[in-house]
Design an enzyme around this catalytic site. Sequence first.
Site, PDB file in Angstrom:
ATOM      1  N   GLN A 196       0.883  -1.390  -0.012  1.00 24.83           N
ATOM      2  CA  GLN A 196       0.019  -0.076   0.062  1.00 24.83           C
ATOM      3  C   GLN A 196       0.842   1.253  -0.114  1.00 24.83           C
ATOM      4  OE1 GLN A 196      -2.507   1.074   3.561  1.00 24.83           O
ATOM      5  NE2 GLN A 196      -4.094   0.219   2.183  1.00 24.83           N
ATOM      6  N   GLY A 197       0.539   2.352  -0.700  1.00 21.64           N
ATOM      7  CA  GLY A 197       1.110   3.344  -0.992  1.00 21.64           C
ATOM      8  C   GLY A 197       0.379   4.616  -0.638  1.00 21.64           C
ATOM      9  N   SER A 230       0.218   6.316   2.916  1.00 19.37           N
ATOM     10  CA  SER A 230       0.656   7.481   3.822  1.00 19.37           C
ATOM     11  C   SER A 230       2.078   8.169   3.245  1.00 19.37           C
ATOM     12  CB  SER A 230       1.042   6.762   5.205  1.00 19.37           C
ATOM     13  OG  SER A 230      -0.054   6.270   6.001  1.00 19.37           O
ATOM     14  N   GLU A 255     -11.215  -1.758   5.211  1.00 14.08           N
ATOM     15  CA  GLU A 255     -10.052  -2.131   6.235  1.00 14.08           C
ATOM     16  C   GLU A 255     -10.721  -2.156   7.549  1.00 14.08           C
ATOM     17  OE1 GLU A 255      -5.980  -0.957   5.777  1.00 14.08           O
ATOM     18  OE2 GLU A 255      -6.503   0.498   6.982  1.00 14.08           O
TER      19      GLU A 255
END
Lengths: 329, 391
Positions: free
Chosen positions: B128-129, B131, B246
């Site tokens: 996951q990119g 933050s 999520e």
Amino acid sequence: MDFRLDDDQIALRHAVRGLSERHFALGAVAAREDAPAADPAWRDLVAMGIFGLLVSDGDETPRNGTVTAAVALEELSAHLATGPILWTTITAPVLTGGEIEAGRVAGVVVVGDAGGPVVIEHATEAEFLVVVHHDRIERVETTSLPEVIAGEPSDPLTPTVAYESVPRGDVISGPDEARTIRLAGTVLAAAQLVGVAQGALDVAAAYALERHQFGVPIGSFQAIKHLLSDMYVRVELARSSTFAAAAILDDERGGDAARAAGAAKLLAGQAGIDNGRAAVQILGGMGFTWEMLPHYFLKRAWVLEQSFGTAEFHALALGVALGAGVVKA
Amino acid sequence: MDLTYSAEDEEFRAQLRTWLDTAVQRQSPPPPPGDWPARRAYDTQWQRTLYDAGYAGLHWPVAFGGRGLPVSQQLVYLEEYARANAPYISVNFVGLMHAGPTLIAEGTDEQRAFHLPRILTGESVWCQGFSEPGAGSDLASLQTRAVRDGDHYIVNGQKIWSTRAHVADYCELLVRTDPDAPKHKGITWLILDMHQPGVDVRPMRTIDGESHFCEVFLDDARVPVSNRVGEENDGWRVTNVTLRFERGTAFAQHVITLRSQLRKLVDVAQDTPAVGGGTAWDDAEFRRHVGRLDASVDALWRMTQMGIADTERTGMPARSGSAVKLRYSEITQEIADLLLRTVGRAALAGVPGPAADAMREYLWSLQYTIAAGTSQIQRNLIAERILGMPR
């Protein structure tokens, strides 16, 4: 597998809410202090069939009866309803129908011979008294009770008295019924605690929106938000646990009934007491006054916490069961 | 309300249990902590094993290669999976729980046809990119820029907290495509191929001494426009699809795993001698503590079950997700704390076995109340979105 309430249960919830708003309006709670569970409120509860929810119709056990009763008792409790609602509901199956019609039933669970005074809620306003022992249920004539020990009930909405001892009564049921009543009482006391916890949250949230300090509602401060959201989490967790336990009581193939009931009571007790305290805190100085609602919720929570096993009692039972590996998958 | 499983569910359970018992036993021991290439190989091989047996993507629709199982059987699966102590989803988490569901909801036919089978078989690993150093809890303020250059986006910026990015093939990447728009309106969701010169992954050493998380530096990285998911500048909406998964049900496996963590705590306590004789388990207060945790773990599982059932019925992740996330992360830490206290001073010397594990798990547990929305953010969300408090 279905986690939803059915249409009849949802309809009952609305009906009970309507009844509660008519007879147990929170705005008029002070008028009900130290008052018995009077008609017409009690008559309307009887008419709605609340006390028949666990009673078999002929050979037919009510389907999902404990879940339905939990719906009704949670809602009543959120309005701080008065009267011996819990004991009248759970003892109905073992008391003969006609005799108790419209009657109020007080009750107490006696664990071994603990000594000390026997404390009973609603004893002075009930027509019937039931004592649940480990292996039997006794019915005790209220006229045979000794003098009460002088005292002031902690919850102004739950007349509670102490006796040096309670005389023996007639044995009306054996160990199986005693177990059934203890489990139903545990789960429905949990449902009432969920109602108390929700009621306390509703009062605190409404106040946080209304009360202004520093020019803004106090509910806009994160410190208050976080107290409120913890109240919400406690009540949601307790409610899930309680309704799951109720469904398991209605069909024990769904899980381990004793374990589910104990877990529900433990979490609901924490939710009731902690939410009562949090409501006192969020209302600040006003929350410490008799005039405001939080103390009623907190005091009712303690009445229920001390019934059908405290958090400590259930915590130990759950821990021991887990350690013994007797928990059903 | 009915908590009993049907005969078909029980049959599914019986078959699954038999299969899992054998499959888990056949697994070689997991690689040592820190060996990430070996970890990837181990996890993707396990995913392939699940796939070959027909147990991959149980919650995905049949049209996209999943099994489309009824909720009750997904719950059975999770219960049995935890009971068998089967390997953690690990490097396959982002693909199976975030990227896959997001592509199913928002991807193009080509994107789905290419990526979904590769996720299910364990062939490709996602990270996951989201933050950035300046965009944590306030994710929408992210600054990584993507500029159109013909049929590509040229991407520059820095991502952080990308879990297992050092072994990932693809990244669900959030970029700013319109710096002049309000912050929520200029974000786009891209599929980034990690194997290219403009992508530099640097593992971060965390307090447990390990490197689960990475920084990802993007220096003129190229992303074909065909790798955009959703419209340009519509990435915030697409992201919320992922985030709701999520906060909704993607944590079900964590919740069910709490049961085995609690049993392990009891096991260790029963084997740990106490001062003055007996074991740590003989202490009534310890047993009460475990009993309280057990009640909460059970309630969390009930809430999760109810949430999954709600999601299945409404198509929207359950609103109880924040509450579940808050409590399960706190309970994970409470169990880890109790375990560390139970093993005692041996943890200080890192004595291999339960003692060293207890310290590592304790330190690792501290990330639960931070990752995927800190507990403080979850409390704000509950107060504002559910209880109606002013922002």
